[in-house]
Design an enzyme around this catalytic site. Structure first.
Site, PDB file in Angstrom:
ATOM      1  N   ASN A 152       1.105  -1.151  -0.689  1.00 21.04           N
ATOM      2  CA  ASN A 152      -0.455  -0.250   0.132  1.00 21.04           C
ATOM      3  C   ASN A 152       0.955   1.341   0.087  1.00 21.04           C
ATOM      4  O   ASN A 152       0.061   2.756  -0.787  1.00 21.04           O
ATOM      5  CB  ASN A 152      -1.011   0.247   0.682  1.00 21.04           C
ATOM      6  CG  ASN A 152      -0.393   0.189   2.597  1.00 21.04           C
ATOM      7  OD1 ASN A 152       0.379   0.252   2.545  1.00 21.04           O
ATOM      8  ND2 ASN A 152      -1.582   0.533   3.498  1.00 21.04           N
ATOM      9  N   GLU A 250       4.384  -3.505  12.469  1.00 23.73           N
ATOM     10  CA  GLU A 250       3.539  -1.980  12.548  1.00 23.73           C
ATOM     11  C   GLU A 250       2.604  -2.547  11.667  1.00 23.73           C
ATOM     12  O   GLU A 250       2.310  -3.298  10.380  1.00 23.73           O
ATOM     13  CB  GLU A 250       4.337  -0.544  11.745  1.00 23.73           C
ATOM     14  CG  GLU A 250       3.387   0.421  10.549  1.00 23.73           C
ATOM     15  CD  GLU A 250       1.752   0.639  11.870  1.00 23.73           C
ATOM     16  OE1 GLU A 250       2.897   0.921  12.561  1.00 23.73           O
ATOM     17  OE2 GLU A 250       1.133   1.198  11.212  1.00 23.73           O
ATOM     18  N   CYS A 284      -3.187   1.929   6.037  1.00 20.55           N
ATOM     19  CA  CYS A 284      -3.054   2.085   8.579  1.00 20.55           C
ATOM     20  C   CYS A 284      -3.635   2.990   8.406  1.00 20.55           C
ATOM     21  O   CYS A 284      -4.366   2.616   9.100  1.00 20.55           O
ATOM     22  CB  CYS A 284      -1.789   1.712   8.493  1.00 20.55           C
ATOM     23  SG  CYS A 284      -1.374   0.571   7.356  1.00 20.55           S
TER      24      CYS A 284
HETATM   25  C1  UN1 Z   1      -0.474   3.504   6.277  1.00 22.46           C
HETATM   26  O1  UN1 Z   1      -1.269   4.375   6.471  1.00 22.46           O
HETATM   27  O2  UN1 Z   1       0.411   2.431   5.901  1.00 22.46           O
HETATM   28  O3  UN1 Z   1      -0.075   9.244   7.506  1.00 22.46           O
HETATM   29  C2  UN1 Z   1       0.967   4.943   5.388  1.00 22.46           C
HETATM   30  C3  UN1 Z   1      -0.310   8.762   5.915  1.00 22.46           C
HETATM   31  C4  UN1 Z   1       1.064   8.444   5.104  1.00 22.46           C
HETATM   32  C5  UN1 Z   1       1.485   7.060   5.657  1.00 22.46           C
HETATM   33  C6  UN1 Z   1       0.164   5.692   5.846  1.00 22.46           C
HETATM   34  N1  UN1 Z   1       1.973   9.578   5.082  1.00 22.46           N
HETATM   35  O4  UN1 Z   1      -1.419   8.668   5.915  1.00 22.46           O
END
Ligand code: UN1
Length: 494
Positions: A152, A250, A284
């Site tokens: 992603n 993570e 995420c």
């Molecule tokens: C992720 O969702 O795995 O803060 C990373 C954010 C991005 C990074 C997301 N700078 O949504």
């Protein structure tokens, strides 16, 4: 034209595992085959780990500011190639091109930022308790870092791990996601062009259960840094912890946006659309729960519905697309399964279906979907869906909003829209996530602050920021006694 084959990069050479199978790489917007990726196994991982182990002996002795020069050059090159990389990213991952540019920028930022750490890597110098004695702590490399990264954010998340690993003097074995091998290939070519010494970063392409597992199980990988699903993270944790490795995980999120009665509702709608439907909800950090004060619920729903219906779903390569496809057919099916669950747990406001008509017929498109009147403990309000699906949860008070936010297994990101300063500070204090936003959605973390979450989102480590150095370094405490005599701490001075 012959299909592009994405190979391994081991000990400074591009190679293909002998006789191995290959998998097709698809564009999720139209099902076109973009190339093929080699499916490696334990033998290639072993070769990569041995190369990394050997290279670490000299890499750790390269002064950190000099290691930083490789990062500066790499960041500069990523910047030169930003548009080309963004186009490749959209073709493999499906995200709208503007988001892809943003993601490449995130890797550029991380490169420049971590290069600077080569001149810091701060330890502590403290007064010793005895005269004629010096006391300090230093960060030292751990050894070989196994990086396992998701599709992603195939270059941003890779950069969050790669750059701190390298600046700290570790060498790397990288297993990127099967769906986005081209981005890994491009990143490695750039590192190579910028002077990466042989063996310092080794790329092994393939499936998680073969390559990922071998990276985790290998006796000579010292750190495993993983971003991905909770199920896989749990398996990695038990295996790697059993081998006494450092493991940084993570994983999932079930992020909420709280909208209070004093909020600027139009601003909240902007935040909800961007965090909920950006990257088709496949972040995420994506918002998937909207916790709204009942007094403004109707107004919020009306505005949100109108704006959602106006979103353009389409190929991410088209500048006009707001929402791209999901990564693959299985993701589409998974999100679709949740529609059955959602229809008995809430009222469908819009969306709810796979898009199959006309221009959508060959891609993995799903309608931006909103359920309302969802209970906080409903499955759609608790499980990570990883798609463009929002659940609106009405609440009667600020206290209830905080409680509902915190009643989740995950703790990555949260957000509150309010104009009440007391609510702002209480929220900052009481929301139990690793990232909190005020008057902004749940996405958009910058690279110089820690990124990660509480509870089942992670295991206490953070990517990004100087916090990421805690994954990739060990502390060494150093005492230099220049008194010329034996001085016994805790004894001779008391
Ligand atoms: C992720 O969702 O795995 O803060 C990373 C954010 C991005 C990074 C997301 N700078 O949504």
């Amino acid at each position: 034209m012959e299909a592009r084959i994405y190979r391994n990069f081991i000990n400074g050479e591009w190679k293909e595992p002998a006789g191995a199978d290959q998998a097709d790489v698809f564009n999720p917007a139209n099902g076109k085959v973009l190339g093929k990726v080699v499916l490696s196994g334990a033998a290639e991982v072993d070769e990569a780990v041995l190369a990394a182990k050997k290279a670490q002996k000299s890499w750790k002795n390269v002064p950190a500011p000099e290691r930083g020069e490789l990062l500066v050059k790499t960041a500069q090159e990523l910047k030169e190639k930003k548009e080309e990389l963004a186009q490749l990213l959209t073709s493999e991952n499906g995200k709208p091109i503007q988001e892809a540019r943003g993601e490449v920028q995130e890797a550029i930022d991380m490169g420049f930022y971590m290069a600077g750490e080569g001149r810091r890597l701060f330890g502590q110098t403290v007064p010793a308790e005895l005269p004629g004695k010096h006391a300090m702590s230093l960060r030292t490399p751990v050894g070989v870092a196994g990086l396992i990264t998701p599709w992603n954010f195939p270059i941003a998340i890779a950069s969050w791990k790669m750059f701190p690993a390298l600046i700290s003097g570790n060498t790397v074995v990288w297993k990127p996601a099967l769906e986005t091998p081209g981005m890994a290939d491009a990143f490695l070519h750039i590192l190579e062009d910028c002077g990466l010494p042989a063996g310092v970063v080794n790329l092994v392409q393939g499936r998680g259960d073969a390559v990922g597992d071998a990276v985790v199980s290998h006796d000579d990988t010292d750190i495993i840094s993983f971003t991905g699903s909770t199920g896989t993270g749990r398996k990695i944790a038990s295996k790697a912890s059993g081998m006494l490795k450092k493991v940084s995980l993570e994983m999932g999120g079930k992020n909420a946006i709280i909208v209070m009665d004093s909020a600027d509702i139009d601003l909240a709608v902007d935040g909800i659309l961007w965090s909920g439907f950006g990257t088709s909800g496949q972040r995420c950090t994506a918002a998937s729960r909207i916790i709204v004060h009942h007094s403004i619920k109707e107004t919020l729903e009306e505005k949100l519905l109108a704006r959602t219906k106006n979103l353009t779903v389409g190929d991410g390569a088209d500048e006009a697309s707001d929402v791209g496809p999901l990564i693959h057919e299985q993701a589409l099916e998974r999100v679709n399964e949740y529609m059955k669950v959602g229809s008995s747990e809430g009222k469908l406001l819009c969306g709810g279906s796979v898009m199959r008509q006309g221009k959508y017929s060959k891609g993995n498109y799903f309608e931006p979907t909103i359920f309302t009147d969802v209970a906080p403990d409903a499955r759609i309000a608790q499980e990570e869906i990883f798609g463009p699906v929002l659940s609106i949860i009405p609440v009667d008070s600020f206290e209830e909003a905080l409680r509902v936010n915190n009643e989740a297994d995950y703790g990555l990101s949260s957000s509150i829209f309010t104009s009440d300063v007391n609510e702002v500070f209480r929220a900052v204090n009481e929301l139990d996530t690793g990232i909190v936003y005020v008057n902004a959605g749940t996405t958009g973390a910058e690279i110089h602050l820690p990124f990660g979450g509480t509870k089942k989102t992670g295991n206490g480590y953070r990517d990004s920021g100087t916090a990421s150095l805690d994954i990739f370094t060990e502390w060494k405490s150093v005492y230099v006694d220049y008194s010329g005599k034996l001085q016994r701490a805790q004894i001779d001075n008391y």
